[in-house]
Design an enzyme around this catalytic site. Structure first.
Site, mmCIF file in Angstrom:
data_model
loop_
_atom_site.group_PDB
_atom_site.id
_atom_site.type_symbol
_atom_site.label_atom_id
_atom_site.label_comp_id
_atom_site.label_asym_id
_atom_site.label_seq_id
_atom_site.Cartn_x
_atom_site.Cartn_y
_atom_site.Cartn_z
ATOM 1 N N TYR A 35 0.915 -1.182 0.246
ATOM 2 C CA TYR A 35 -0.142 0.292 0.053
ATOM 3 C C TYR A 35 0.958 1.090 0.114
ATOM 4 O O TYR A 35 1.800 1.186 0.660
ATOM 5 C CB TYR A 35 -0.859 -0.094 1.162
ATOM 6 C CG TYR A 35 -2.433 -0.112 0.968
ATOM 7 C CD1 TYR A 35 -2.788 1.034 -0.114
ATOM 8 C CD2 TYR A 35 -3.031 -1.177 1.158
ATOM 9 C CE1 TYR A 35 -4.390 0.700 -0.360
ATOM 10 C CE2 TYR A 35 -4.492 -1.515 0.839
ATOM 11 C CZ TYR A 35 -5.082 -0.391 0.054
ATOM 12 O OH TYR A 35 -6.315 -0.526 -0.408
ATOM 13 N N GLU A 92 -0.570 4.900 -0.434
ATOM 14 C CA GLU A 92 -1.438 6.085 -0.407
ATOM 15 C C GLU A 92 -0.389 7.165 -0.167
ATOM 16 O O GLU A 92 0.100 7.255 0.583
ATOM 17 C CB GLU A 92 -2.401 6.028 0.443
ATOM 18 C CG GLU A 92 -3.610 5.040 -0.137
ATOM 19 C CD GLU A 92 -4.793 4.996 0.781
ATOM 20 O OE1 GLU A 92 -4.834 5.668 1.966
ATOM 21 O OE2 GLU A 92 -5.877 4.466 0.368
ATOM 22 N N ASP A 94 -6.697 15.435 -23.404
ATOM 23 C CA ASP A 94 -6.724 13.938 -23.161
ATOM 24 C C ASP A 94 -5.949 13.336 -24.389
ATOM 25 O O ASP A 94 -6.594 13.005 -25.311
ATOM 26 C CB ASP A 94 -8.086 13.503 -23.056
ATOM 27 C CG ASP A 94 -8.130 11.820 -22.763
ATOM 28 O OD1 ASP A 94 -7.140 11.098 -22.880
ATOM 29 O OD2 ASP A 94 -9.477 11.446 -22.445
ATOM 30 N N THR A 139 -3.462 7.620 -21.001
ATOM 31 C CA THR A 139 -3.212 6.244 -20.583
ATOM 32 C C THR A 139 -1.726 5.784 -21.211
ATOM 33 O O THR A 139 -1.216 6.576 -21.895
ATOM 34 C CB THR A 139 -3.865 5.152 -21.588
ATOM 35 O OG1 THR A 139 -3.673 5.312 -23.111
ATOM 36 C CG2 THR A 139 -5.457 5.541 -21.323
ATOM 37 N N LYS A 142 -1.926 2.272 -24.842
ATOM 38 C CA LYS A 142 -2.329 2.365 -26.108
ATOM 39 C C LYS A 142 -1.013 2.708 -27.001
ATOM 40 O O LYS A 142 -0.228 1.686 -27.218
ATOM 41 C CB LYS A 142 -3.228 3.349 -26.477
ATOM 42 C CG LYS A 142 -4.520 3.262 -25.466
ATOM 43 C CD LYS A 142 -5.859 3.919 -25.717
ATOM 44 C CE LYS A 142 -7.078 3.665 -24.798
ATOM 45 N NZ LYS A 142 -8.060 4.603 -24.941
ATOM 46 N N ARG A 186 -1.034 -1.421 -18.879
ATOM 47 C CA ARG A 186 -2.331 -0.961 -18.524
ATOM 48 C C ARG A 186 -2.281 0.178 -17.493
ATOM 49 O O ARG A 186 -2.248 -0.219 -16.490
ATOM 50 C CB ARG A 186 -3.399 -2.035 -18.593
ATOM 51 C CG ARG A 186 -4.889 -1.672 -18.432
ATOM 52 C CD ARG A 186 -5.613 -2.925 -18.905
ATOM 53 N NE ARG A 186 -5.372 -3.511 -20.191
ATOM 54 C CZ ARG A 186 -5.880 -2.903 -21.260
ATOM 55 N NH1 ARG A 186 -6.796 -1.961 -21.124
ATOM 56 N NH2 ARG A 186 -5.719 -3.213 -22.510
HETATM 57 C C1 LIG Z 1 -9.088 4.947 -24.013
HETATM 58 C C2 LIG Z 1 -9.520 6.277 -23.620
HETATM 59 C C3 LIG Z 1 -9.788 6.740 -22.129
HETATM 60 C C4 LIG Z 1 -9.844 5.575 -21.213
HETATM 61 O O1 LIG Z 1 -8.672 4.975 -20.629
HETATM 62 P P1 LIG Z 1 -8.928 3.583 -19.864
HETATM 63 O O2 LIG Z 1 -7.709 3.074 -19.608
HETATM 64 O O3 LIG Z 1 -9.772 2.596 -20.749
HETATM 65 O O4 LIG Z 1 -9.980 3.972 -18.766
HETATM 66 C C5 LIG Z 1 -9.968 7.901 -21.806
HETATM 67 N N1 LIG Z 1 -9.579 9.062 -23.113
HETATM 68 C C6 LIG Z 1 -9.697 8.521 -24.108
HETATM 69 C C7 LIG Z 1 -9.308 9.645 -25.098
HETATM 70 C C8 LIG Z 1 -9.223 7.235 -24.458
HETATM 71 O O5 LIG Z 1 -9.208 6.976 -25.920
#
Ligand SMILES: *Cc1c(COP(=O)(O)O)cnc(C)c1O
Length: 486
Positions: A72, A74, A249, A278, A281, A287
């Site tokens: 843990y 936090e 994002d 993330t 990707k 992940r």
């Molecule tokens: C995939 C994605 C997310 C979410 O990601 P997770 O790891 O699945 O929660 C958020 N914003 C955008 C633009 C994404 O393409």
């Protein structure tokens, strides 16, 4: 040639590490070991074109399977609510340092568990910085607990009455950018911007006009299904004109930022107040999620855990440090450029076979195919392709006549197959196979004999034919070459 078409580094060690790990797991629950083996076999034998997926390196994957999971932690580095976090401090500092250097950011927070968690953390950080801070200052108190109950209720009301402007889902935005059923659409008064119906491109003048009228606290840029680059300098200009915080994002395209394919106005980091992402990707890490910010927002971002997030996943933070280190190499820049070049090859492959693409092409890692001309919905196209071993996902097109469930589009992405070493010729072949499947699929009828948006009929022999050709491509570019499980 792509960087990853060569033998997996330390292939023999990786083979024995996984073989032995699976033996240990099998001794407790053999069905888990078996499913894990099967997942590798399935991933190796399918044409993965899901734009949000990739294949992380064995070093990244192995880092996740350790006793850091048991700890843990936090709080933040050097300021934990738990004892004995010295080794977590080491790996969290490393991951943050690599992220700052990789992206040229003032501050990096690597605890978010996923992209959605990163966005939620960022929203609360912006509310803390822009609403709570000034409110407490005005009330002459340091701490929320020092507010009277009546003042606390007023502050809660303030939190719940802020405005957010984000890209609409059917234009390619993400659910968390203010889509009504999502928490972001409920915690904010939200409005959405879209794309020009003729060109499919973001219309910055229309966006500016909307921002001026709506005056959002937060302007969100970024996308999951927009096949083009965004001008973040222009986005910042618009945010500044209306006093909004610009949040970008980059969950989908972080790899293209890290690999320096997106530079200048197309690099979100120098322009945004806060960047969320993330790590799994196009960035090809474990992940997870992370946030980059200016110094100004850093203290608010740091309050993510335990105010918004659960305890950090230390084993995943360690894997982020490994993945960010990989992304700082010249090989990763080559990889990212290949991802973008391959998307162009795929798009050209479609266009030369008279397919229709949203925006007419791509300049990132995404290609969005409109399947209406084959008389199919996205759902039917996705299923027929899957029968032939081509893994994609259906996606809305702007003003989609079939709605968000059946849709009219198929989204393709190049990050995963580029990791396997696919290049121009292979992606051209992929376009040929896809068009072949869709041209040989007919929409079906429902039980009452009326046209169905879900059932379909793929011509006899098509699935086997396409699987055979894909198998040749996949054999030429194996996933984790040299990794053999005993
Ligand atoms: C995939 C994605 C997310 C979410 O990601 P997770 O790891 O699945 O929660 C958020 N914003 C955008 C633009 C994404 O393409």
């Amino acid at each position: 040639m792509s960087d990853n078409s060569a033998q997996t580094p330390n292939a023999d060690l990786v083979s024995s590490a996984y073989s032995q790990a699976l033996e240990v797991i099998a001794a407790v629950e053999p069905r888990v070991a078996e499913a894990t083996r099967k997942e590798l076999a399935d991933q190796r034998s399918s044409l993965k074109l899901i734009a949000s997926e990739n294949y992380a390196s064995p070093a990244v994957l192995l880092t996740m399977g350790t006793w850091f999971s048991d700890k843990y932690a936090e709080g933040t580095v050097g300021h934990r609510f738990y004892a004995a976090c010295q080794n977590v401090d080491t790996i969290e500092s490393l991951a943050a340092e690599h992220a700052r250097e990789l992206f040229g950011a003032e501050y990096a927070y690597v605890q978010p568990h996923s992209g959605i968690d990163a966005n939620l953390t960022a929203y609360w950080a912006i509310l803390a910085h822009r609403v709570e801070g000034p409110w407490l200052k005005n009330a002459g108190v340091k701490n929320m607990n020092d507010l009277s109950d009546a003042d606390w209720e007023k502050l809660r009301h303030e939190f719940g009455n802020q405005r957010l402007l984000g890209m609409s889902l059917d234009a390619g935005g993400h659910l968390t950018h203010g889509f009504r059923p999502n928490i972001s659409g409920k915690m904010f008064h939200q409005q959405q911007y879209g794309t020009n119906p003729e060109t499919g491109l973001i219309d910055y003048d229309a966006l500016r006009a909307k921002a001026k009228e709506f005056k959002p606290l937060i302007l969100v840029a970024g996308y999951s299904a927009y096949p083009r680059r965004v001008n973040f300098a222009k986005m910042r200009e618009i945010a500044d004109e209306v006093g909004a915080t610009l949040m970008v994002d980059m969950a989908h395209f972080a790899g293209l930022v890290a690999g320096k394919v997106f530079q200048g106005d197309e690099d979100p980091v120098p322009h945004a107040h806060i960047v969320t992402s993330t790590s799994h990707k196009s960035l090809r890490g474990p992940r997870g999620g992370f946030i980059l910010s200016t110094e100004e927002y850093a203290p608010s971002v740091d309050r993510g855990c335990p105010m918004v997030l659960g305890g950090p996943l230390s084993h995943v933070m360690a894997a982020k440090a490994v993945a960010f280190a990989e992304a700082r190499t010249p090989a990763f820049q080559t990889y990212s450029q290949n991802v973008a070049d391959n998307a162009k090859s795929l798009a050209e492959g479609f266009l030369s076979r008279d397919a229709k693409l949203v925006t007419g092409g791509t300049d990132n890692h995404i290609v969005l195919l409109d399947v209406a001309k084959y008389g199919l919905t996205g759902r039917q196209a996705e299923s027929a392709l899957l029968d032939a071993g081509v893994v994609t996902n259906r996606n809305s097109v702007p003003n989609d006549p079939n709605g968000a469930w059946y849709t009219t589009g198929i989204r393709f992405g190049t990050p995963a197959l580029t990791t396997r070493g696919f290049g121009h010729d292979e992606f051209d072949k992929v376009a040929e196979l896809v068009v072949d499947v869709l041209s040989n699929t007919e929409a079906g009828v429902n039980k009452a004999g009326a046209p169905s948006k879900a059932t379909y009929k793929l011509a006899d022999g098509m699935a086997d034919k396409v699987r055979g050709i894909s198998a040749e491509l996949l054999d030429k570019h194996p996933l984790y070459p040299g990794l053999e499980l005993s």
